[in-house]
Design a protein around this motif. Structure first.
Motif, PDB file in Angstrom:
ATOM      1  N   LYS A 304       1.028  -1.476  -0.380  1.00  0.00           N
ATOM      2  CA  LYS A 304       0.287  -0.058  -0.169  1.00  0.00           C
ATOM      3  C   LYS A 304       1.147   0.840  -0.175  1.00  0.00           C
ATOM      4  O   LYS A 304       0.713   2.249  -0.695  1.00  0.00           O
ATOM      5  N   LYS A 305       2.014   1.130   0.880  1.00  0.00           N
ATOM      6  CA  LYS A 305       2.981   1.926   1.360  1.00  0.00           C
ATOM      7  C   LYS A 305       3.784   2.260  -0.460  1.00  0.00           C
ATOM      8  O   LYS A 305       3.463   3.253  -1.480  1.00  0.00           O
ATOM      9  N   ALA A 306       4.123   1.593  -1.615  1.00  0.00           N
ATOM     10  CA  ALA A 306       4.604   1.068  -2.213  1.00  0.00           C
ATOM     11  C   ALA A 306       3.046   2.407  -3.886  1.00  0.00           C
ATOM     12  O   ALA A 306       3.847   2.747  -4.069  1.00  0.00           O
ATOM     13  N   CYS A 307       2.130   1.609  -3.265  1.00  0.00           N
ATOM     14  CA  CYS A 307       1.494   2.449  -4.163  1.00  0.00           C
ATOM     15  C   CYS A 307       0.960   4.416  -3.822  1.00  0.00           C
ATOM     16  O   CYS A 307       0.872   5.024  -5.349  1.00  0.00           O
ATOM     17  N   PHE A 308       1.399   4.292  -2.682  1.00  0.00           N
ATOM     18  CA  PHE A 308       0.918   5.543  -2.380  1.00  0.00           C
ATOM     19  C   PHE A 308       2.351   6.845  -2.878  1.00  0.00           C
ATOM     20  O   PHE A 308       1.560   7.650  -2.504  1.00  0.00           O
ATOM     21  N   SER A 309       3.457   5.906  -2.680  1.00  0.00           N
ATOM     22  CA  SER A 309       4.373   6.610  -2.857  1.00  0.00           C
ATOM     23  C   SER A 309       4.826   7.257  -4.867  1.00  0.00           C
ATOM     24  O   SER A 309       4.950   8.416  -5.546  1.00  0.00           O
ATOM     25  N   PHE A 310       4.192   6.063  -5.554  1.00  0.00           N
ATOM     26  CA  PHE A 310       4.206   5.855  -7.015  1.00  0.00           C
ATOM     27  C   PHE A 310       3.033   7.244  -7.140  1.00  0.00           C
ATOM     28  O   PHE A 310       3.282   7.365  -8.637  1.00  0.00           O
ATOM     29  N   LEU A 311       1.701   7.029  -6.282  1.00  0.00           N
ATOM     30  CA  LEU A 311       1.110   8.104  -6.912  1.00  0.00           C
ATOM     31  C   LEU A 311       0.575   9.707  -6.093  1.00  0.00           C
ATOM     32  O   LEU A 311       0.336  10.295  -6.856  1.00  0.00           O
ATOM     33  N   SER A 312       2.297   9.998  -5.377  1.00  0.00           N
ATOM     34  CA  SER A 312       2.556  11.207  -4.915  1.00  0.00           C
ATOM     35  C   SER A 312       1.822  12.190  -5.925  1.00  0.00           C
ATOM     36  O   SER A 312       2.101  13.225  -6.174  1.00  0.00           O
ATOM     37  N   PRO A 313       2.827  11.831  -6.826  1.00  0.00           N
ATOM     38  CA  PRO A 313       2.910  13.091  -8.213  1.00  0.00           C
ATOM     39  C   PRO A 313       1.350  13.308  -8.915  1.00  0.00           C
ATOM     40  O   PRO A 313       0.696  12.237  -9.035  1.00  0.00           O
ATOM     41  N   PRO A 314       1.187  14.677  -8.895  1.00  0.00           N
ATOM     42  CA  PRO A 314      -0.420  14.653  -9.151  1.00  0.00           C
ATOM     43  C   PRO A 314      -0.625  14.295 -10.886  1.00  0.00           C
ATOM     44  O   PRO A 314      -1.589  13.967 -10.775  1.00  0.00           O
ATOM     45  N   ALA A 315       0.381  14.535 -11.648  1.00  0.00           N
ATOM     46  CA  ALA A 315       0.709  14.108 -13.011  1.00  0.00           C
ATOM     47  C   ALA A 315      -0.081  12.625 -12.765  1.00  0.00           C
ATOM     48  O   ALA A 315      -0.682  11.811 -13.517  1.00  0.00           O
ATOM     49  N   ILE A 316       0.529  11.718 -12.394  1.00  0.00           N
ATOM     50  CA  ILE A 316       0.300  10.684 -12.390  1.00  0.00           C
ATOM     51  C   ILE A 316      -0.639  10.202 -11.356  1.00  0.00           C
ATOM     52  O   ILE A 316      -1.203   9.375 -11.960  1.00  0.00           O
ATOM     53  N   LEU A 317      -1.319  10.619  -9.906  1.00  0.00           N
ATOM     54  CA  LEU A 317      -2.163  10.366 -10.129  1.00  0.00           C
ATOM     55  C   LEU A 317      -3.544  10.802 -10.602  1.00  0.00           C
ATOM     56  O   LEU A 317      -4.694  10.289 -11.083  1.00  0.00           O
ATOM     57  N   ARG A 318      -3.753  11.747 -12.097  1.00  0.00           N
ATOM     58  CA  ARG A 318      -4.097  11.969 -12.961  1.00  0.00           C
ATOM     59  C   ARG A 318      -4.808  10.996 -13.401  1.00  0.00           C
ATOM     60  O   ARG A 318      -5.866  10.655 -14.224  1.00  0.00           O
ATOM     61  N   ALA A 319      -3.928  10.722 -13.819  1.00  0.00           N
ATOM     62  CA  ALA A 319      -3.753   9.471 -14.731  1.00  0.00           C
ATOM     63  C   ALA A 319      -3.422   7.933 -14.930  1.00  0.00           C
ATOM     64  O   ALA A 319      -5.326   7.912 -15.592  1.00  0.00           O
TER      65      ALA A 319
END
Length: 347
Positions: A304-319
């Motif tokens: 879960k922490k690894a996923c949150f780390s990956f999703l932390s940049p706003p551009a990646i989260l939007r994608a």
């Protein structure tokens, strides 16, 4: 001239170097944003333990100094203040296809002496152009693998050499041949023979199912619902041998998701953690939401922490929010979506 005969006794011994080894995966998310750091400046990893010692990796996006400004550089440091010197071999590569070669080449690496006051460099891991044109950089992220062998000391032994334990190999043969099997599992249209005592010793769930109050009838035949036969066979293989078969890179991500669910179902914690570790390498825009839902549903905090780390940049989260997997995440784990939204909002 008289001759003298004598009995000659040949003696011998062997010197063995005791070592402990392991590897650490470091993922750089948002690579393009690190390129602005000047040569010589670095970002340091969190501490990790290998071989009984604590280490950190330093990532230099523009080289250790101006001489290596066109390269990605990394260094390894011993993160133990005032500790005695530690002798170790180390090497680093991009996680993926070179890993087998990495492990086999470690034996030829020099033994460095690490203290809290020095660091050892890999100045030319890759040029920036090589990294950016390779398959290692995906969604502005890449992962490196650092292998460390700590040399703990030398000892003399005699000529009697005790081989490594081969219990896992023999139990694997027992599973393959089905010799002495006393239970049959019906799963995914197939039947799989196994040994109740082995499974009960490896899993409390199997123990309850085959010997405890949960067992049905004589427990000679057990139906397994909602699981593919290949996944169940891999689960049994791990129960008998403590290892998994080789998986193709194109299938490993999906297979590990199914295997993680099976490991959680049968309370096989080590197998579950192995699947978590491997799935960390497969988090990308297309899979992040699905893997995050899996981590939440099966209480996988590290994943879960690894996923949150990956999703932390706003551009990646939007994608990721534009994927079908994110729609499933909204429906299955609404509390996680609330956490993600809170993370993306400026404070």
């Amino acid at each position: 001239m008289s001759s003298v005969s004598a009995d000659v006794e040949w003696l011998g011994s062997t010197i063995v170097v005791d070592t402990s080894s392991g590897h650490h995966l470091l993922t750089i998310h948002g690579y393009s944003r690190t390129k602005g750091l000047p040569a010589g400046e670095y970002v340091m990893s969190r501490p990790f333990s290998l071989g009984g010692h604590r280490w950190r990796i330093c990532y230099y996006p523009n080289g250790e100094n101006s001489e290596f400004s066109g390269y990605i550089s990394v260094s390894l440091i011993l993160d133990e203040d005032g500790a005695a010197a530690v002798k170790a071999q180390w090497d680093i590569c991009f996680a993926g296809e070179e890993e087998a070669e990495q492990v086999s080449s470690l034996a030829s690496r020099p033994v460095h002496e690490f203290t809290s006051e020095n660091e050892w460099f890999c100045n030319n891991l890759a040029t920036k152009e090589e990294l950016e044109s390779s398959g290692h950089l995906r969604n502005d992220s890449f992962t490196v693998r650092c292998d460390i062998v700590v040399v703990q000391g030398c000892r003399a032994v005699d000529f009697v050499s005790v081989p490594p334990c081969d219990l896992g190999w023999h139990l694997g043969e027992l599973l393959e041949t089905g010799k002495g099997a006393d239970v049959v599992f019906k799963v995914g249209g197939e039947t799989v023979a196994a040994h109740r005592c082995v499974l009960a010793a490896r899993s409390l769930v199997f123990s309850a199912e085959l010997f405890g109050p949960m067992k049905e009838g004589n427990a000679a035949s057990v139906r397994v619902e909602d699981m593919e036969a290949d996944v169940f066979k891999m689960l049994l293989r791990f129960a008998y041998t403590g290892s998994l078969p080789e998986m193709g890179k194109e299938d490993e991500g999906v297979t590990c998701q199914h295997l993680l669910v099976a490991a959680d179902r049968y309370d096989m914690e080590r197998l579950k953690l192995i699947c978590e570790e491997r799935l960390c390498e497969y988090i990308d825009v297309g899979s992040a939401a699905t893997i995050l839902a899996l981590a939440e549903q099966h209480h996988c905090e590290g994943l879960k922490k690894a996923c949150f780390s990956f999703l932390s940049p706003p551009a990646i989260l939007r994608a990721v929010m534009a994927t079908k997997g994110f729609q499933h995440l909204i429906w299955s784990c609404p509390s996680i979506v609330v956490e993600l939204m809170a993370m993306s909002c400026p404070h």
